[in-house]
Write a protein that holds these residues in place. Structure first.
Motif, PDB file in Angstrom:
ATOM      1  N   LEU A 134      43.444 -33.538 112.631  1.00 24.59           N
ATOM      2  CA  LEU A 134      42.010 -33.674 112.351  1.00 24.59           C
ATOM      3  C   LEU A 134      41.792 -34.073 110.895  1.00 24.59           C
ATOM      4  N   THR A 135      42.582 -33.472 109.996  1.00 23.91           N
ATOM      5  CA  THR A 135      42.483 -33.838 108.584  1.00 23.91           C
ATOM      6  C   THR A 135      42.917 -35.283 108.383  1.00 23.91           C
ATOM      7  N   LEU A 136      43.983 -35.685 109.058  1.00 23.56           N
ATOM      8  CA  LEU A 136      44.450 -37.064 108.955  1.00 23.56           C
ATOM      9  C   LEU A 136      43.368 -38.033 109.430  1.00 23.56           C
ATOM     10  N   HIS A 137      42.708 -37.711 110.530  1.00 22.35           N
ATOM     11  CA  HIS A 137      41.637 -38.581 111.050  1.00 22.35           C
ATOM     12  C   HIS A 137      40.523 -38.723 110.024  1.00 22.35           C
ATOM     13  N   ALA A 138      40.135 -37.611 109.408  1.00 20.74           N
ATOM     14  CA  ALA A 138      39.069 -37.664 108.399  1.00 20.74           C
ATOM     15  C   ALA A 138      39.497 -38.495 107.193  1.00 20.74           C
ATOM     16  N   LEU A 139      40.738 -38.340 106.759  1.00 23.05           N
ATOM     17  CA  LEU A 139      41.228 -39.097 105.604  1.00 23.05           C
ATOM     18  C   LEU A 139      41.317 -40.590 105.909  1.00 23.05           C
ATOM     19  N   LEU A 140      41.781 -40.933 107.102  1.00 23.99           N
ATOM     20  CA  LEU A 140      41.885 -42.345 107.460  1.00 23.99           C
ATOM     21  C   LEU A 140      40.513 -42.972 107.627  1.00 23.99           C
ATOM     22  N   THR A 141      39.543 -42.182 108.064  1.00 24.68           N
ATOM     23  CA  THR A 141      38.193 -42.699 108.256  1.00 24.68           C
ATOM     24  C   THR A 141      37.456 -42.858 106.931  1.00 24.68           C
ATOM     25  N   GLU A 142      37.509 -41.815 106.110  1.00 27.98           N
ATOM     26  CA  GLU A 142      36.746 -41.811 104.863  1.00 27.98           C
ATOM     27  C   GLU A 142      37.459 -42.517 103.715  1.00 27.98           C
ATOM     28  N   LYS A 143      38.796 -42.558 103.785  1.00 25.86           N
ATOM     29  CA  LYS A 143      39.610 -43.166 102.711  1.00 25.86           C
ATOM     30  C   LYS A 143      39.284 -42.534 101.357  1.00 25.86           C
ATOM     31  N   VAL A 165      39.494 -38.332  99.535  1.00 26.55           N
ATOM     32  CA  VAL A 165      39.770 -36.915  99.757  1.00 26.55           C
ATOM     33  C   VAL A 165      38.496 -36.088  99.722  1.00 26.55           C
ATOM     34  N   THR A 166      37.614 -36.338  98.745  1.00 30.52           N
ATOM     35  CA  THR A 166      36.387 -35.542  98.625  1.00 30.52           C
ATOM     36  C   THR A 166      35.486 -35.738  99.830  1.00 30.52           C
ATOM     37  N   ARG A 167      35.312 -36.995 100.267  1.00 28.75           N
ATOM     38  CA  ARG A 167      34.460 -37.248 101.432  1.00 28.75           C
ATOM     39  C   ARG A 167      35.078 -36.664 102.700  1.00 28.75           C
ATOM     40  N   ALA A 168      36.392 -36.735 102.810  1.00 27.69           N
ATOM     41  CA  ALA A 168      37.064 -36.133 103.965  1.00 27.69           C
ATOM     42  C   ALA A 168      36.850 -34.623 103.978  1.00 27.69           C
ATOM     43  N   ALA A 169      36.907 -34.006 102.794  1.00 27.82           N
ATOM     44  CA  ALA A 169      36.679 -32.561 102.701  1.00 27.82           C
ATOM     45  C   ALA A 169      35.267 -32.206 103.148  1.00 27.82           C
ATOM     46  N   ALA A 170      34.287 -33.007 102.707  1.00 30.03           N
ATOM     47  CA  ALA A 170      32.893 -32.760 103.114  1.00 30.03           C
ATOM     48  C   ALA A 170      32.735 -32.931 104.622  1.00 30.03           C
ATOM     49  N   ARG A 171      33.403 -33.945 105.184  1.00 33.15           N
ATOM     50  CA  ARG A 171      33.333 -34.195 106.628  1.00 33.15           C
ATOM     51  C   ARG A 171      33.905 -33.022 107.418  1.00 33.15           C
ATOM     52  N   LEU A 172      34.979 -32.426 106.891  1.00 27.49           N
ATOM     53  CA  LEU A 172      35.656 -31.323 107.579  1.00 27.49           C
ATOM     54  C   LEU A 172      35.081 -29.956 107.235  1.00 27.49           C
ATOM     55  N   ARG A 173      34.173 -29.957 106.244  1.00 31.62           N
ATOM     56  CA  ARG A 173      33.616 -28.708 105.724  1.00 31.62           C
ATOM     57  C   ARG A 173      34.735 -27.814 105.168  1.00 31.62           C
ATOM     58  N   LYS A 174      35.645 -28.448 104.418  1.00 33.51           N
ATOM     59  CA  LYS A 174      36.741 -27.744 103.759  1.00 33.51           C
ATOM     60  C   LYS A 174      36.684 -28.021 102.264  1.00 33.51           C
ATOM     61  N   GLN A 231      38.153 -29.360  98.634  1.00 30.00           N
ATOM     62  CA  GLN A 231      38.966 -30.506  98.263  1.00 30.00           C
ATOM     63  C   GLN A 231      40.439 -30.129  98.063  1.00 30.00           C
ATOM     64  N   PRO A 232      40.747 -28.998  97.397  1.00 28.06           N
ATOM     65  CA  PRO A 232      42.165 -28.613  97.263  1.00 28.06           C
ATOM     66  C   PRO A 232      42.862 -28.425  98.604  1.00 28.06           C
ATOM     67  N   ALA A 233      42.137 -27.868  99.578  1.00 24.10           N
ATOM     68  CA  ALA A 233      42.749 -27.659 100.899  1.00 24.10           C
ATOM     69  C   ALA A 233      43.102 -28.993 101.551  1.00 24.10           C
ATOM     70  N   VAL A 234      42.206 -29.970 101.420  1.00 24.72           N
ATOM     71  CA  VAL A 234      42.471 -31.286 102.010  1.00 24.72           C
ATOM     72  C   VAL A 234      43.584 -32.000 101.246  1.00 24.72           C
ATOM     73  N   SER A 235      43.604 -31.847  99.926  1.00 23.50           N
ATOM     74  CA  SER A 235      44.689 -32.440  99.134  1.00 23.50           C
ATOM     75  C   SER A 235      46.044 -31.853  99.542  1.00 23.50           C
ATOM     76  N   HIS A 236      46.067 -30.546  99.787  1.00 24.34           N
ATOM     77  CA  HIS A 236      47.306 -29.895 100.239  1.00 24.34           C
ATOM     78  C   HIS A 236      47.723 -30.440 101.602  1.00 24.34           C
ATOM     79  N   SER A 237      46.736 -30.616 102.500  1.00 24.16           N
ATOM     80  CA  SER A 237      47.053 -31.159 103.826  1.00 24.16           C
ATOM     81  C   SER A 237      47.571 -32.586 103.715  1.00 24.16           C
ATOM     82  N   LEU A 238      46.980 -33.379 102.792  1.00 16.35           N
ATOM     83  CA  LEU A 238      47.450 -34.753 102.598  1.00 16.35           C
ATOM     84  C   LEU A 238      48.912 -34.762 102.148  1.00 16.35           C
TER      85      LEU A 238
END
Length: 302
Positions: free
Chosen positions: A13-22, A24-33, A35-42
């Motif tokens: 799910l994180t990968l989908h958000a990152l590929l869509t938003e291109k 990290v910050t926007r992907a985090a907002a999309r996932l409601r997570k 930014q550090p958590a999404v960076s760690h997932s990346l």
């Protein structure tokens, strides 16, 4: 199954958000997570795929070739999982989704207000992210999974794009009463002699009006070309400019008492205003519900 055992499905799910938003910050907002958590997932995803996935190029993040190749298979897989896990009956009142729509300010003015009221009443968990793009760009974004729905005119869509008519439109002309005859409109010769406003995202656009003129070997003088439907009507008052535009874009003229609508002096085709989506979205219950909501909310008088 061995590959599934090696990865947390939440990472997909994180990968989908990152590929869509291109981003990290926007992907985090999309996932409601965070930014550090999404960076760690990346970082975990980069290790799993042995690829950077997102790289900085020209001041912005872009997808690597490996990431680009993942976009469609990942979206298809997530849609299949969503269908597998979804409740048998779609319940708009309790669904939480974010849909990405592309539409002009013409559609924003006549469709978006009733649609938002409908969503807040019937599906408050459905969020909208609105963008604007050319017809060609919208079709590419639908194919690439960057958009869920696009609103516009799509006379020859690609095979993988589904299109549905929302309503029929016709062109009208608008001018200041002071530069019109006491009654009626203008002859074709008078119309061609006047300066015109053209509504287009690009100054070199070849829209339905320009094609109709070209077919007859005619040209008009474009004094102003702009992409803002809402501003175009305001430019007409107190000038000799002519605006030829979709009828519902003009609407009632209570606010513009010095202006008059009249029929174009040349035959212009009626056209269908449409919603378009990629075929892979067709059976998504939430997407289907939103399409029906758009159909309902686009009708006159809503």
């Amino acid at each position: 199954m061995d590959e599934l055992n090696r990865i947390d499905l939440n990472l997909l799910l994180t990968l989908h958000a990152l590929l869509t938003e291109k981003h990290v910050t926007r992907a985090a907002a999309r996932l409601r997570k965070s930014q550090p958590a999404v960076s760690h997932s990346l970082a975990q995803l980069r290790t799993h795929f042995d690829d950077p996935l997102l790289v900085r190029h020209g001041g912005r993040m872009t997808l690597t070739a490996r990431a680009q190749a993942l976009v469609h298979p990942l979206e298809d897989a997530l849609n299949s999982l969503n269908g597998l896990l979804a409740a048998p009956d779609f319940d708009p009142a309790h669904t939480r989704r974010r849909f990405r729509l592309s539409l002009s300010d013409y559609a924003s003015r006549i469709i978006l207000p009733p649609l938002v009221r409908h969503l807040r009443s019937e599906a408050p968990g459905l969020d909208l992210a609105i963008s604007q793009a050319s017809r060609e760009a919208m079709l590419v974004q639908l194919t690439d999974g960057e958009l869920d729905l696009a609103l516009g005119i799509f006379p020859q869509p690609p095979e993988d794009i589904e299109v549905q008519d929302l309503f029929r439109e016709e062109f009208v002309c608008l001018a200041d009463k002071a530069v019109l005859p006491a009654k009626g409109g203008l002859s074709l010769e008078e119309w061609l002699q006047r300066p015109h406003i053209m509504l287009a995202l690009r100054p070199d656009a070849n829209d339905e009006i320009e094609r109709a003129l070209t077919d007859r070997g005619l040209r008009r003088h474009l004094a102003v070309t702009l992409p803002h439907w809402s501003a175009a009507v305001d430019l007409v008052a107190g000038t000799d400019l002519i605006l030829t535009v979709a009828g519902r874009a003009v609407g009632p003229l209570q606010r513009h008492k010095t202006l008059r609508k009249f029929k174009p002096p040349l035959e212009l085709p009626h056209f269908a205003y449409q919603q378009a989506w990629h075929a892979r979205r067709t059976n998504d219950p939430a997407h289907s519900w939103l399409r029906q909501a758009l159909m309902t909310c686009s009708q006159p008088g809503r």
